[in-house]
Design an enzyme around this catalytic site. Structure first.
Site, mmCIF file in Angstrom:
data_model
loop_
_atom_site.group_PDB
_atom_site.id
_atom_site.type_symbol
_atom_site.label_atom_id
_atom_site.label_comp_id
_atom_site.label_asym_id
_atom_site.label_seq_id
_atom_site.Cartn_x
_atom_site.Cartn_y
_atom_site.Cartn_z
ATOM 1 N N GLU B 276 0.838 -1.214 0.000
ATOM 2 C CA GLU B 276 0.000 0.000 0.000
ATOM 3 C C GLU B 276 0.864 1.251 0.000
ATOM 4 O O GLU B 276 0.491 2.276 -0.592
ATOM 5 C CB GLU B 276 -0.970 -0.008 1.191
ATOM 6 C CG GLU B 276 -1.948 -1.188 1.229
ATOM 7 C CD GLU B 276 -2.734 -1.402 -0.061
ATOM 8 O OE1 GLU B 276 -2.926 -0.435 -0.822
ATOM 9 O OE2 GLU B 276 -3.149 -2.560 -0.322
ATOM 10 N N HIS B 279 1.583 2.219 -3.535
ATOM 11 C CA HIS B 279 0.495 3.011 -4.124
ATOM 12 C C HIS B 279 0.549 4.457 -3.628
ATOM 13 O O HIS B 279 0.401 5.404 -4.395
ATOM 14 C CB HIS B 279 -0.868 2.417 -3.720
ATOM 15 C CG HIS B 279 -1.244 1.160 -4.444
ATOM 16 N ND1 HIS B 279 -1.403 1.114 -5.806
ATOM 17 C CD2 HIS B 279 -1.502 -0.103 -4.000
ATOM 18 C CE1 HIS B 279 -1.750 -0.124 -6.177
ATOM 19 N NE2 HIS B 279 -1.816 -0.888 -5.092
ATOM 20 N N GLU B 305 -0.523 -0.422 -9.850
ATOM 21 C CA GLU B 305 -0.111 -1.727 -9.320
ATOM 22 C C GLU B 305 1.382 -1.968 -9.581
ATOM 23 O O GLU B 305 2.045 -2.660 -8.816
ATOM 24 C CB GLU B 305 -0.978 -2.824 -9.956
ATOM 25 C CG GLU B 305 -0.977 -4.144 -9.223
ATOM 26 C CD GLU B 305 -1.720 -4.137 -7.883
ATOM 27 O OE1 GLU B 305 -2.395 -3.136 -7.543
ATOM 28 O OE2 GLU B 305 -1.598 -5.148 -7.163
#
Lengths: 513, 513
Positions: B276, B279, B305
């Site tokens: 995460e 991202h 991604e």
């Protein structure tokens, strides 16, 4: 005839549907504004905070646009017709009334003035912060002068019958007037100043039982222990930490509160938490059928403050309350109150001590702080007071009413944020809350003659249920003055607060008659 | 002539101003939607959650309305004229392109169909949850059949050149086609299945070094220790806990991530957090000048991604990374890894084990899970596969590609949420991320021949700066295919992922040539 009646009915259904859709959209935007405000203060990382102001600006603008739109006018016109009003249920009538008041007010302000004022106040807040930090009123003076000019224009544009300040009061407490407040405050001031004199002369001053340091984690644990017992539903709320405690409604199932912790002053978080819980219990108790409508929140700042002050002062600072919870409290802070009796503790949380700062004031002196601001605001609005004279005037009034004089403007005339964002007419609602709460207490004592036994048994839920039925569940259906008359059987009467303070503090300070 | 030119210029300035205002309003609404989604999952009390869905519905509807409004059409028409395009800077051109794509797509869907589909999918999610809980595909079948019918209608309405599934892919990865994916996946599948076979036959299987229980508080502390070292700015983000980890952008200064903790599986929170963070670092790195525009976020799911998988797998599961941080990690869990060498640890976090569940899959088998879904979705959309055959087909493909068969539909065809809300065309972007990340890694290795020394010295910041310059800062200015070609010098090429996996796992599993 029959066909025409059906047509009318169909037409009314269509209009109602459109009105409810618009009401719901506006309520959703308003709830998102609340969430954004909460998040900005509670959870947003430092680098993300500034952006929230822009997003909130966009939502506010849209909300203003919807509330003053042609569609809103058309719907309000249709739903305000006497023959239609008769067919509306009370909640719908109240929603029409609330939107109409906003519409009428907002339409009176030219868009350019509204924009100028918004930009001015956004900037004024920074100027005020700087001036307070530097203890330099002169730095804030020109900005405040502009604010007062704006405020005078607003009052004229809103319109009023007797005093321009009435137009501003109406923003925060619909229907409240200078005439009413002058009467109330003159009674309250005279009796409070006299009571304060007697308290200061008492030969039996309570001692402060909060000594040393109190683990902040334990303070929070006690708050979380206490909140459900007061009737605050933690499954429909949260407790977080902020510099300035507040309550925030996202929806009836989500009313959040915040508090702050000082390890050398556990009273601060304790009573701030109880206070905010009072606000939140009000909003958690609104009829869930009102969800998504403007009437789903508390009706006014004054009624709101009556709920928080009632819980904080009349319940949370009562001897009966601590008869029930002092042992629990002691168990959270082993060794801290070993030689403290119930009586000591009760007297300690009710110490009266005139100070410079309103937000730290006790029950007796609090309203005097409010009156000083009220008198100054009234004078600024009607032109009998000038901004440049404020520091002098402030200190004179502090000396006259409270017998103390702040050592600096930062702890005097510059202490409150309200003027920086143009909130003139707001302060009186704090005292109104105290007045309402005492009047409600009087009704409760008639309804529950064993009120203090109920508190003593930890059965506050009984009282909360009564408050819910009488006040909370109605949201904004009744105007504040109507509500208070419905519940207590008479209009606002300052005698109840005067009597309550005299009785309580005669006991706390063992005053002689 | 001159006057006319000035007129045109003034006109262009007016149009640009209107476009930017509309773009900003829509971005602000979209950011509020993100905040509401985050809060609903992370902070809202249980009784307040349902209301959020309604509020989000209101904001979504308004966003759809603005994006398909006559004003938007007028502005896009004006700004799309060739002679105007030449005068626009790249960010503005990109914003026009993004809004135009959305406008064109949304305008193709009749409002009634859009509403029906929205209501259907809201309900479908509950049906899917029930069916999965009861391990009963038949319960979900009729609902999924309706979803597929909707999806086929959408594909026809959107339009496509060669395959109806192209129309859906374009929703998630602009420009991606079946033709392209078929080619890429056939290469990748053949080589992955072969590699997997060799891995399973290896006589030197790594052992799992994570035994027993790991204090969740310590797991969180390590995450908070690691995040800034990876370049995630905690002053522009937060780490919270949710059942399903995710990253959420409120604005460039506020990109939040979540993770989950299992005391018997510390790898889960560790690698979810790194993933995460990948991202979030992308979104934190977008040019702040793009604030308030549609281009202020990452350009596609695939590129997104690629950033999360690069950080998680190519950095976070590299031996060099743990050469730097294993001692730190051990210090957070005293006594847990006393007899674990760097090599043991590295091999353990790269264990390959075909399993039923995609979200738990390792680097090697992950893409096989995606391909199964891709083939099924493609068949459902072009009519060569029927919903009633899915459980059988699913299990056949699992056996064929992964050599395992799920013991139940709950851990098989019913495992993913995506189909329940109609997200057909989404899965391939997961593999696309892996493919992009390997191709980027190849470019990085050319740019930084000492890449693994840099990681070994804990200087990932150097790499992050390069990623920021090359990718993050551009937000959505470049289309994903253009971006990847700009940065790596060639179009998407699956060979890089194949080679990376072969090299890495030959080492981890000591495979013979």
């Amino acid at each position: 005839m029959t066909v025409s009646k059906i047509d009318q009915l169909e037409n009314l259904q269509t209009i109602l549907k459109q009105f409810k859709d618009l009401d719901e959209t506006m309520t959703h935007y308003s709830d998102m504004l609340s969430l954004a405000g909460w998040d900005q203060q509670v959870k947003a990382p430092s680098k993300g905070k500034a952006y929230f102001s822009k997003v909130r600006g966009t939502l506010s603008t849209e909300l203003f646009r919807l509330g003053t739109s042609d569609q809103m006018r058309r719907l309000l016109d249709a739903l305000s017709q006497p023959e239609i009003q008769g067919q509306l249920d009370e909640p719908t009538k109240a929603a029409v009334r609330e939107h109409k008041r906003e519409y009428d007010k907002n339409k009176k302000i030219p868009e350019t003035l509204h924009k100028e004022f918004t930009i001015h106040t956004a900037n004024a807040r920074n100027v005020w912060e700087e001036a307070r930090k530097d203890n330099n009123f002169e730095k804030f003076r020109p900005t405040l002068e502009r604010t007062v000019n704006f405020i005078r224009q607003y009052a004229e544009l809103y319109g009023y019958e007797k005093h321009p300040y009435d137009a501003l009061l109406d923003n925060y407490e619909p229907g409240l007037t200078v005439e009413q407040l002058d009467g109330i405050f003159s009674t309250l001031r005279a009796k409070t100043v006299k009571l304060l004199q007697r308290i200061r002369n008492s030969s039996d001053q309570p001692r402060d039982v909060f000594e040393g340091s109190f683990d902040v984690v334990q303070q929070e644990k006690f708050n979380l222990f206490l909140l459900p017992l007061l009737g605050y539903d933690l499954d429909a709320g949260r407790l977080d930490v902020t510099a300035h405690p507040f309550a925030c409604t996202i929806n009836v199932g989500d009313v959040r509160i915040t508090t702050r912790y000082f390890d050398n002053d556990p009273k601060s978080s304790l009573f701030a938490t109880i206070h905010e819980a009072g606000h939140a219990i009000y909003e958690q108790g609104v009829n869930p059928d009102y969800e998504g409508s403007v009437i789903s929140g508390g009706v006014s700042l004054g009624i709101h403050e009556s709920q928080s002050r009632f819980l904080e002062n009349m319940v949370g600072r009562s001897e009966a309350f601590w008869e029930r919870y002092l042992d629990d409290y002691k168990s959270f802070f082993p060794g801290k109150f070993d030689n403290v009796s119930l009586r000591d503790f009760y007297r300690s949380v009710n110490i009266v001590s005139p100070s410079f700062i309103r937000v730290e004031a006790d029950e007796v002196t609090y309203n005097l702080h409010v009156m000083i601001r009220y008198e100054i605001e009234k004078g600024l609005v009607d032109g009998t007071v000038e901004v440049k004279d404020l520091p002098k005037l402030w200190n004179e009034k502090m000396r006259e009413y409270l017998g103390v004089e702040p050592p600096s403007d930062s702890s005097g005339v510059l202490q409150d944020v309200h003027w920086s964002y143009g909130a003139f007419g707001y302060f009186p609602t704090y005292s109104l809350g105290n007045l309402y709460s005492a009047q409600l207490r009087n009704t409760i004592l008639k309804q529950f003659p064993d009120f203090y036994d109920i508190i003593r048994r930890g059965e506050f839920a009984t009282i909360r249920e009564w408050l819910r039925e009488q006040i909370h569940t109605h949201g904004s259906v009744y105007l504040p003055s109507d509500l208070i008359e419905r519940v207590t059987g008479e209009p606002l009467n300052p005698e109840y607060l005067v009597r309550y303070l005299q009785e309580k503090y005669s006991d706390v300070y063992r005053l002689q008659d």
